[in-house]
Design a protein around this motif. Structure first.
Motif, mmCIF file in Angstrom:
data_model
loop_
_atom_site.group_PDB
_atom_site.id
_atom_site.type_symbol
_atom_site.label_atom_id
_atom_site.label_comp_id
_atom_site.label_asym_id
_atom_site.label_seq_id
_atom_site.Cartn_x
_atom_site.Cartn_y
_atom_site.Cartn_z
ATOM 1 N N PHE A 297 -4.287 -10.570 1.554
ATOM 2 C CA PHE A 297 -3.215 -10.073 0.692
ATOM 3 C C PHE A 297 -3.136 -8.562 0.586
ATOM 4 O O PHE A 297 -2.075 -8.007 0.349
ATOM 5 N N VAL A 298 -4.276 -7.875 0.718
ATOM 6 C CA VAL A 298 -4.280 -6.424 0.552
ATOM 7 C C VAL A 298 -3.999 -5.745 1.887
ATOM 8 O O VAL A 298 -4.764 -5.892 2.836
ATOM 9 N N LYS A 299 -2.911 -5.031 1.950
ATOM 10 C CA LYS A 299 -2.518 -4.350 3.180
ATOM 11 C C LYS A 299 -2.463 -2.847 2.935
ATOM 12 O O LYS A 299 -1.397 -2.249 2.783
ATOM 13 N N LEU A 300 -3.634 -2.246 2.810
ATOM 14 C CA LEU A 300 -3.725 -0.820 2.540
ATOM 15 C C LEU A 300 -4.536 -0.120 3.616
ATOM 16 O O LEU A 300 -5.486 -0.687 4.158
ATOM 17 N N LYS A 301 -4.149 1.117 3.877
ATOM 18 C CA LYS A 301 -4.887 1.916 4.855
ATOM 19 C C LYS A 301 -6.247 2.321 4.306
ATOM 20 O O LYS A 301 -7.227 2.427 5.046
#
Length: 384
Positions: A306-310
C-alpha cells in the motif's frame, strides 16, 4: 474534546490547548491523551499509555484497549456533548471517532496533524472531506493534496519549528557523557522509539551496531572517545532497556536518558533513530541521522503493498532527496548500520549541510498558535 493516541500527538495537543486557553481561558477540555494534555488540565477519560502501536499485527494485539477507549468516547459524547472536537494524528481511531460524532451528534470537527494520505490509504481523503470541517496541515506538500481533494484546509506550518529555533542553546544536564564538553566525546544517540514493539524490534539491533562502531572506532589512533546515549521514552520502563543491555559485555559504554529527546539531540554528533517524528526533530537540529525501521514480516509486506513512497523519512520527503540515510527492514542490520555510521563520522559537516534545507522548506514558527486561531473561529461560529 481533544483526541490523540500517541506520545508525539499528546505533546503537540498539549501546546495547542495551551494556545487556545491563552485566547479564551474559560473553555472546558476533555479527551484522550497523556501527560502533556494532563498538564494542561484536560479531563482525560482514557490514557494513551495503552494505545501506542504501529503495524498491522501490533495494532491487532491492542484491539481490546482500542474498543474500550472508543466506548468511553461514545459515552462521553452522550453525557457531555462538546461544541468542537479536535483530532490530533492517530487516524485509525480518530477518523472512526469523526464519523460517529458527525453522524450521531452533528459536532464540528477540526483535524490537526492529519493522516499521512500521501503515504498510503488515500481513500481517507474521502472520509476527511465527509466528516471533518477543517484540516490544519503541518507539511508543505499536503496543501496541494487537500486542495485537489476539495477539503477545507490551512497549512499552519510545522509545530516542531517552534521547539527547535535556529539559535537554540545547547543544554547542560547531569549524566557523565551528556554533561561532557563537546571536545571530550563523540556522542552517538540511539533513539529506538516510544512503543514497546519498537524497543523489541530495534533496540537490540542498535546496541549491536553501537558495539561494532565502538570496537572499530577505537582501533584508529587519535580518535575521540565514543559515548552512546539511549533515549528512554516516557511510556517505556528503564528495566526493559537494562534487561537488553545486560546481554552485552560493553554495557558500560551506554547511558540511558529519560529526559526530553530535545536535550539528547542538541548534544549529539550522530543519531541512529527509529523512523518517525523524531527524525524531523533531528533534522531541525542539523544532527546527521541514520533512519532505521523494522516491523513484523506480515506488517512489512502489507505496508509494501500500500505504501508507494520514494522515502520513509519526513526530512527526505520534504527535501525530496536522501538527506538522511535509510536502512529499513532487512537492511536494518548491525553491520550495515555500523558501516554507514563510521562513514558519516568522517563526513559529519557534509551531512549537517544537507539538513539545512529542511528548515527552509518548513517555514516560520507559530503552528500551534495558528491552529488555535482556527479552533477559536470555529467555536465562535458555533456559539453565535
Amino acid at each position: 474534546m481533544i483526541l490523540t493516541g500517541e506520545p508525539s500527538g499528546d505533546f503537540h495537543a498539549g501546546h495547542l490547548v495551551k494556545k487556545i486557553r491563552q485566547s479564551k481561558n474559560n473553555i472546558y477540555f476533555s479527551g484522550i491523551g497523556g501527560p502533556h494534555l494532563k498538564n494542561q488540565n484536560v479531563d482525560l477519560f482514557y490514557d494513551i499509555a495503552n494505545l501506542s502501536a504501529m503495524g498491522i499485527t501490533e495494532v491487532l494485539a491492542q484491539l481490546g484497549q482500542i474498543k474500550k477507549a472508543f466506548d468511553l468516547f461514545k459515552k462521553k459524547l452522550r453525557v457531555n456533548k462538546p461544541d468542537l472536537i479536535i483530532l490530533v494524528d492517530y487516524p485509525g481511531f480518530n477518523l472512526k471517532a469523526a464519523r460517529f460524532a458527525k453522524e450521531h451528534c452533528q459536532i464540528k470537527i477540526l483535524y490537526y496533524i492529519t493522516p499521512k494520505v500521501w503515504a498510503w490509504k488515500k481513500s481517507r481523503l474521502k472520509k476527511i472531506k465527509t466528516y471533518v470541517d477543517h484540516a490544519a496541515l503541518i507539511l508543505p506538500f499536503e496543501e496541494r493534496i487537500f486542495k485537489k481533494a476539495g477539503i477545507s484546509s490551512t497549512y499552519v506550518g510545522n509545530p516542531l519549528v517552534d521547539e527547535y529555533p535556529e539559535n537554540i542553546s545547547k543544554p547542560f544536564f547531569g549524566t557523565s557523557c551528556l554533561s561532557a564538553k563537546k571536545t571530550d566525546y563523540l556522542i552517538i544517540s540511539l533513539l529506538p522509539g516510544s512503543r514497546a514493539s519498537e524497543i523489541k524490534n530495534l533496540l537490540k539491533i542498535m546496541i549491536k551496531a553501537a558495539v561494532i562502531i565502538h570496537q572499530t572506532h577505537n582501533l584508529q589512533v587519535k580518535r575521540k572517545k565514543i559515548c552512546f546515549i539511549i533515549s528512554q521514552a516516557s511510556l517505556i520502563h528503564e528495566k526493559n532497556i537494562k534487561a537488553i543491555l545486560k546481554k552485552y559485555s560493553f554495557d558500560q559504554i551506554f547511558e540511558i536518558y529519560d529526559g526530553p529527546v530535545k536535550n539528547i539531540l542538541l548534544k549529539s554528533d550522530l543519531v541512529i533513530a527509529a523512523s518517525g517524528t523524531v527524525t524531523l526533530e533531528a533534522a531541525l537540529c542539523c544532527v546527521p541521522t541514520i533512519l532505521i525501521y523494522k516491523m513484523s514480516v506480515i506488517s512489512y509486506w502489507i505496508a509494501k503493498l500500500f505504501v508507494k513512497l520514494k522515502y520513509a523519512g519526513l526530512a527526505n520527503l520534504i527535501v525530496n532527496g536522501q538527506v538522511m540515510p535509510e536502512l529499513l527492514q532487512n537492511n536494518a542490520t548491525p553491520e550495515k548500520i555500523s558501516q554507514k555510521a563510521l562513514y558519516m563520522i568522517d563526513h559529519l559537516s557534509c551531512f549537517q549541510d544537507k539538513l539545512q534545507m529542511v528548515r527552509k522548506l518548513l517555514g516560520n514558527k507559530g503552528a500551534s498558535k495558528r491552529t488555535a486561531g482556527i479552533a477559536m473561529h470555529m467555536i465562535q461560529k458555533i456559539i453565535q
